[in-house]
Enzyme design. Sequence first.
Site, PDB file in Angstrom:
ATOM      1  N   ASP A 204       0.872  -1.170   0.000  1.00 41.90           N
ATOM      2  CA  ASP A 204       0.000   0.000   0.000  1.00 41.90           C
ATOM      3  C   ASP A 204       0.913   1.224   0.000  1.00 41.90           C
ATOM      4  O   ASP A 204       2.141   1.097  -0.192  1.00 41.90           O
ATOM      5  CB  ASP A 204      -1.012  -0.036   1.160  1.00 41.90           C
ATOM      6  CG  ASP A 204      -0.388   0.204   2.526  1.00 41.90           C
ATOM      7  OD1 ASP A 204       0.859   0.321   2.609  1.00 41.90           O
ATOM      8  OD2 ASP A 204      -1.131   0.274   3.524  1.00 41.90           O
TER       9      ASP A 204
ATOM     10  N   THR B 116       2.295  -2.116   8.865  1.00 43.78           N
ATOM     11  CA  THR B 116       2.647  -3.133   9.859  1.00 43.78           C
ATOM     12  C   THR B 116       2.787  -4.528   9.269  1.00 43.78           C
ATOM     13  O   THR B 116       3.285  -5.433   9.948  1.00 43.78           O
ATOM     14  CB  THR B 116       1.540  -3.216  10.922  1.00 43.78           C
ATOM     15  OG1 THR B 116       0.308  -3.536  10.247  1.00 43.78           O
ATOM     16  CG2 THR B 116       1.389  -1.905  11.678  1.00 43.78           C
TER      17      THR B 116
ATOM     18  N   CYS C 209       2.727  -3.514   3.966  1.00 42.85           N
ATOM     19  CA  CYS C 209       1.955  -2.345   4.373  1.00 42.85           C
ATOM     20  C   CYS C 209       2.658  -1.746   5.581  1.00 42.85           C
ATOM     21  O   CYS C 209       3.821  -2.070   5.844  1.00 42.85           O
ATOM     22  CB  CYS C 209       0.477  -2.693   4.620  1.00 42.85           C
ATOM     23  SG  CYS C 209       0.140  -3.820   5.981  1.00 42.85           S
TER      24      CYS C 209
ATOM     25  N   HIS D 217       7.717 -25.136   7.663  1.00 45.05           N
ATOM     26  CA  HIS D 217       6.653 -25.774   8.443  1.00 45.05           C
ATOM     27  C   HIS D 217       5.249 -25.488   7.922  1.00 45.05           C
ATOM     28  O   HIS D 217       4.378 -26.342   8.012  1.00 45.05           O
ATOM     29  CB  HIS D 217       6.723 -25.312   9.899  1.00 45.05           C
ATOM     30  CG  HIS D 217       7.960 -25.764  10.611  1.00 45.05           C
ATOM     31  ND1 HIS D 217       8.097 -25.679  11.974  1.00 45.05           N
ATOM     32  CD2 HIS D 217       9.120 -26.303  10.157  1.00 45.05           C
ATOM     33  CE1 HIS D 217       9.285 -26.140  12.336  1.00 45.05           C
ATOM     34  NE2 HIS D 217       9.934 -26.524  11.243  1.00 45.05           N
TER      35      HIS D 217
ATOM     36  N   HIS E 294       4.616 -31.981   9.004  1.00 41.60           N
ATOM     37  CA  HIS E 294       4.006 -30.676   8.723  1.00 41.60           C
ATOM     38  C   HIS E 294       2.926 -30.774   7.642  1.00 41.60           C
ATOM     39  O   HIS E 294       2.052 -29.922   7.569  1.00 41.60           O
ATOM     40  CB  HIS E 294       5.076 -29.673   8.288  1.00 41.60           C
ATOM     41  CG  HIS E 294       6.162 -29.514   9.307  1.00 41.60           C
ATOM     42  ND1 HIS E 294       5.926 -29.008  10.564  1.00 41.60           N
ATOM     43  CD2 HIS E 294       7.475 -29.844   9.268  1.00 41.60           C
ATOM     44  CE1 HIS E 294       7.056 -29.007  11.255  1.00 41.60           C
ATOM     45  NE2 HIS E 294       8.013 -29.514  10.494  1.00 41.60           N
TER      46      HIS E 294
HETATM   47  C1  RB5 Z   1      -2.032   2.563   6.511  1.00 43.63           C
HETATM   48  O1  RB5 Z   1      -1.963   3.735   7.257  1.00 43.63           O
HETATM   49  C2  RB5 Z   1      -1.947   1.352   7.433  1.00 43.63           C
HETATM   50  O2  RB5 Z   1      -3.150   1.166   8.086  1.00 43.63           O
HETATM   51  C3  RB5 Z   1      -1.565   0.128   6.648  1.00 43.63           C
HETATM   52  O3  RB5 Z   1      -0.376   0.356   5.976  1.00 43.63           O
HETATM   53  C4  RB5 Z   1      -1.348  -1.164   7.437  1.00 43.63           C
HETATM   54  O4  RB5 Z   1      -0.448  -0.976   8.479  1.00 43.63           O
HETATM   55  C5  RB5 Z   1      -2.532  -1.894   7.827  1.00 43.63           C
HETATM   56  O5  RB5 Z   1      -2.458  -2.970   8.421  1.00 43.63           O
END
Ligand code: RB5
Length: 148
Positions: free
Chosen positions: A9, A68, A66, A99, A134
């Site tokens: 993203d 996180t 993204c 695994h 596995h």
């Molecule tokens: C975008 O701000 C953020 O929400 C996205 O990149 C991600 O971390 C979502 O899980």
Amino acid sequence: MATIAIASDHAGVALKAELVAELSRLGQLPLDLGPADTTSVDYPDYAVKACTEVTAGRAALGILICGTGIGMSITANKVHGIRAALCHSELDARATRQHNDANVLCLGARTTGGALACEIMKAFLAGSFEGGRHAKRVEKITSLEAKR
Ligand code: RB5
């Protein structure tokens, strides 16, 4: 040499560029599915693009980034045939290939620096499924898809 589908993203665009360059250096064939700039987008749209390349057999593996890595992993794991793993270490990446037979690597651009992300990606690419004990566990995951 394999085709590796990669998407992000807006939060993952810069890390995606680093990983695309590293994939090329490694002799892999990165299939960059965007986005091309940091205009705000919705991560599920890009997760589905990369996952579709993997499930259609046009890419051997997928990489999703993204902020996180969490939104990408939640979305990717809704796609039939995808086993996506959010990894923060090389050990995570190696273990999930060995695994879980993971076929999509998820990374967080706000949690994982570029150098570590490259090492995680290399461990993911180098890993392979061990089968054996596995295999039946992965089959149990797959059987859940039929119930959805
Ligand atoms: C975008 O701000 C953020 O929400 C996205 O990149 C991600 O971390 C979502 O899980």
